[in-house]
Design an enzyme around this catalytic site. Structure first.
Site, PDB file in Angstrom:
ATOM      1  N   ARG A   1      47.031  -0.940 -11.897  1.00  0.00           N
ATOM      2  CA  ARG A   1      46.441  -1.085 -10.561  1.00  0.00           C
ATOM      3  C   ARG A   1      44.920  -0.971 -10.657  1.00  0.00           C
ATOM      4  NH1 ARG A   1      49.866   3.237  -7.307  1.00  0.00           N
ATOM      5  NH2 ARG A   1      49.961   4.153  -9.395  1.00  0.00           N
TER       6      ARG A   1
ATOM      7  N   CYS B   1      43.276   5.624  -7.983  1.00  0.00           N
ATOM      8  CA  CYS B   1      42.668   6.754  -7.281  1.00  0.00           C
ATOM      9  C   CYS B   1      41.158   6.648  -7.109  1.00  0.00           C
ATOM     10  CB  CYS B   1      42.997   8.053  -8.020  1.00  0.00           C
ATOM     11  SG  CYS B   1      44.761   8.246  -8.276  1.00  0.00           S
TER      12      CYS B   1
HETATM   13  C1  UGA Z   1      41.927  10.499 -11.330  1.00  0.00           C
HETATM   14  C2  UGA Z   1      41.334  11.908 -11.494  1.00  0.00           C
HETATM   15  O1  UGA Z   1      40.805  12.065 -12.809  1.00  0.00           O
HETATM   16  C3  UGA Z   1      42.409  12.976 -11.255  1.00  0.00           C
HETATM   17  O2  UGA Z   1      41.820  14.263 -11.314  1.00  0.00           O
HETATM   18  C4  UGA Z   1      43.020  12.746  -9.874  1.00  0.00           C
HETATM   19  O3  UGA Z   1      44.065  13.673  -9.607  1.00  0.00           O
HETATM   20  C5  UGA Z   1      43.600  11.352  -9.808  1.00  0.00           C
HETATM   21  O4  UGA Z   1      42.538  10.394 -10.053  1.00  0.00           O
HETATM   22  C6  UGA Z   1      44.180  11.149  -8.417  1.00  0.00           C
HETATM   23  O5  UGA Z   1      43.392  11.134  -7.443  1.00  0.00           O
HETATM   24  O6  UGA Z   1      45.403  11.146  -8.257  1.00  0.00           O
HETATM   25  P1  UGA Z   1      43.365   8.853 -12.897  1.00  0.00           P
HETATM   26  O7  UGA Z   1      43.136   7.827 -11.842  1.00  0.00           O
HETATM   27  O8  UGA Z   1      44.740   9.062 -13.423  1.00  0.00           O
HETATM   28  O9  UGA Z   1      42.887  10.312 -12.367  1.00  0.00           O
HETATM   29  O10 UGA Z   1      42.461   8.457 -14.130  1.00  0.00           O
HETATM   30  P2  UGA Z   1      41.122   9.009 -14.824  1.00  0.00           P
HETATM   31  O11 UGA Z   1      41.474   9.603 -16.102  1.00  0.00           O
HETATM   32  O12 UGA Z   1      40.313   9.781 -13.859  1.00  0.00           O
HETATM   33  O13 UGA Z   1      40.378   7.621 -15.100  1.00  0.00           O
HETATM   34  C7  UGA Z   1      39.922   6.806 -14.009  1.00  0.00           C
HETATM   35  C8  UGA Z   1      39.132   5.630 -14.546  1.00  0.00           C
HETATM   36  O14 UGA Z   1      37.875   6.051 -15.050  1.00  0.00           O
HETATM   37  C9  UGA Z   1      39.798   4.876 -15.700  1.00  0.00           C
HETATM   38  O15 UGA Z   1      39.589   3.496 -15.498  1.00  0.00           O
HETATM   39  C10 UGA Z   1      39.078   5.382 -16.925  1.00  0.00           C
HETATM   40  O16 UGA Z   1      39.102   4.497 -18.000  1.00  0.00           O
HETATM   41  C11 UGA Z   1      37.666   5.539 -16.355  1.00  0.00           C
HETATM   42  N1  UGA Z   1      36.826   6.480 -17.118  1.00  0.00           N
HETATM   43  C12 UGA Z   1      37.175   7.779 -17.220  1.00  0.00           C
HETATM   44  C13 UGA Z   1      35.640   6.014 -17.690  1.00  0.00           C
HETATM   45  O17 UGA Z   1      35.298   4.807 -17.581  1.00  0.00           O
HETATM   46  N2  UGA Z   1      34.832   6.886 -18.347  1.00  0.00           N
HETATM   47  C14 UGA Z   1      35.163   8.196 -18.474  1.00  0.00           C
HETATM   48  O18 UGA Z   1      34.370   8.935 -19.094  1.00  0.00           O
HETATM   49  C15 UGA Z   1      36.351   8.657 -17.910  1.00  0.00           C
END
Ligand code: UGA
Length: 471
Positions: free
Chosen positions: A339, A272
């Site tokens: 992914r 995403c």
């Molecule tokens: C993200 C959004 O958080 C959701 O709100 C949204 O609905 C979703 O995309 C979507 O568009 O369907 P997601 O991709 O499941 O959710 O994962 P996240 O928890 O957002 O993490 C995304 C990435 O950021 C991961 O690689 C995670 O490790 C990284 N991340 C997250 C960080 O590097 N630092 C952080 O503080 C938080």
């Protein structure tokens, strides 16, 4: 005008959900839990087969339990196509199919248009089509034309945008207790009907369709900005020899900023954030409205895995020909999804730099991996010259530093995911590099310019109190 109110969670409806991916399946299962009568349609036979046996094709906490509840209440069914699902009572059809980027990085809406056409062609009464997939602003209006073209004579199809904000690994929790529900509709009555599908007592943002579509893009783009900002602060912390986690906590506890999504790491990934960050920029280009902040966030993210590789290169004196143990392949802990995983990006960079990579991940599904995979963490670590932790799984945080020190051939550990207690690992005799902490840093002279300036002003008065106060 946009207004904010609370959802009422009033009515129970017959709902058709098209697509059993993370968003579609979670929505279908949770709608059934909320009392709606749900049929979930999945065209891919490999994905459908486990669903028909009551198993989830994706790893998502709490999902299978709610699937079982839906099966026993009779409120949740699965089918391969819309034909034969009995559309007569269906008032709402949710589209949650994939919108993968095409070769130019723009979302490909072919699957969405096909799903819209299919539900419209089978509609036997006026139907509300809710687009859950992430789409560029203007798409719902275009999809409505597709629906009108496919619908039988006399049947009116209204297309509504209601984007989903759930996170993989917390999808059920996010669906049942969301921060907000967004509904973008042309008709207030239709907006009301869609809002009533969701749990009660959630802040509701009603807007037009383009607004709702943009909320989703802007939200994911902002999360990416926060993470890239945290990675920049972390790099500064490394140069200054201070702790990024504490600095970012001190920043994030300001409620105007918020402490979530300020965790530095190997960059954001998944299906995403990277996709929506490029979609947001494509939108800006198409509208002639540059999105420079988000462009910078993407640039920082592209650098993140290279920065991690550089640390390992420094620690090992080059990675070429070295055996590196890599813990983690999933794009974040708690999911089997790899992914656009930063861990995989790092693995690929290591391999491209001539390292041999032996990886372990408890769940990740990876289609093509050029390294070796092991069945447990210790097997990956055994005899390797360095260890890299690339996904912050709890089981990696719980590893015994002493046991790792005994099995690892070399001494270098790179915690790219922020999973380890670096002090106890250093005590076990390992040389540990972290992100935004723990790196063996020199106090770089770049921090001294203020004192140099003081010296130039008056070398004799260098550290006098009145001179400092006069600043
Ligand atoms: C993200 C959004 O958080 C959701 O709100 C949204 O609905 C979703 O995309 C979507 O568009 O369907 P997601 O991709 O499941 O959710 O994962 P996240 O928890 O957002 O993490 C995304 C990435 O950021 C991961 O690689 C995670 O490790 C990284 N991340 C997250 C960080 O590097 N630092 C952080 O503080 C938080």
């Amino acid at each position: 005008m946009t207004s904010v109110e609370m959802t009422k969670g009033a009515a129970s409806h017959r709902v058709l959900v098209v697509g059993a991916g993370y968003v579609g399946l979670t929505s279908a299962v949770c709608f059934a839990h909320l009392g709606h009568d749900v049929v979930c349609v999945e065209a891919n036979p490999d994905r459908l087969a486990p669903l028909l046996e009551g198993r989830s094709p994706i790893h998502e906490p709490g999902l299978e339990e709610l699937m079982a509840e839906g099966a026993s209440s009779g409120r949740l069914q699965f089918a391969q196509g819309v034909a034969g699902t009995g559309m007569s009572g269906v008032e709402v059809a949710l589209l949650a199919v994939g919108t993968p980027p095409d070769e130019n990085g723009d979302p490909d809406l072919t699957q969405l248009a096909a799903a819209a056409r299919e539900v419209s062609a089978h509609a036997v009464r006026d139907l509300v089509v809710v687009v859950k997939s992430t789409v560029p602003p203007g798409s719902c209006e275009a999809i409505e034309l597709v629906c009108a073209d496919a619908a039988p004579e006399g049947v009116r199809i209204s297309v509504v945008s209601s984007p989903e904000f759930l996170r993989e690994s917390r999808a059920v929790e996010d669906f049942l207790a969301p921060d907000r529900v967004v509904v973008g509709a042309a008709d207030p009555e239709v907006a009301e009907l869609v809002a009533d599908l969701y749990p009660a007592g959630v802040p509701l943002v009603k807007t037009d369709r383009r607004g709702a579509e943009l909320i989703k893009y802007a939200a994911n783009a902002f999360l990416a900005v926060k993470i890239s900002f945290a990675n920049e602060v972390a790099a500064l912390c490394e140069s200054l020899g201070t702790e990024a986690s504490t600095v970012l906590l001190g920043v994030g506890l300001d409620q105007r900023i918020g402490k979530d999504f300020l965790r530095p790491g190997p960059g954001y990934g998944g299906s995403c954030l990277p996709k929506d960050v490029s979609g947001f920029q494509a939108l800006g280009r198409a509208m002639g409205t540059p999105t420079r902040v988000v462009a910078a966030a993407e640039e920082v993210n592209d650098e993140a895995s290279r920065a991690a590789l550089m640390k390992l290169e420094m620690g090992l004196g080059g990675v070429a020909g070295k055996l590196v143990a890599l813990l983690g392949l999933a794009f974040k802990p708690g999911t089997d999804d790899s992914r656009d995983s930063p861990a995989l990006r790092l693995a690929e960079l290591l391999i491209a730099s001539g390292a041999r990579v032996r990886a372990y991940d408890p769940l990740a599904r990876v289609d093509a991996f050029a390294g070796e995979r092991t069945a447990d963490a210790m097997e990956a670590i055994d005899g390797a010259e360095a260890l890299v932790v690339a996904t912050a799984w709890d089981e990696f945080s719980a590893l015994s530093a002493e046991a790792v020190a005994e099995r690892l051939g070399g001494r270098i550990v790179l915690d790219a995911a922020g999973a380890l207690d670096l002090e106890s690992w250093a005590e076990a005799g390992l040389v540990v590099y972290g992100i935004g902490r723990g790196a063996p840093v020199a106090f770089h002279p770049v921090v001294w310019p203020p004192l140099r300036w003081a010296h130039q002003r008056d070398s004799l008065a260098l550290f006098q109190d009145d001179e400092v106060a006069a600043g």
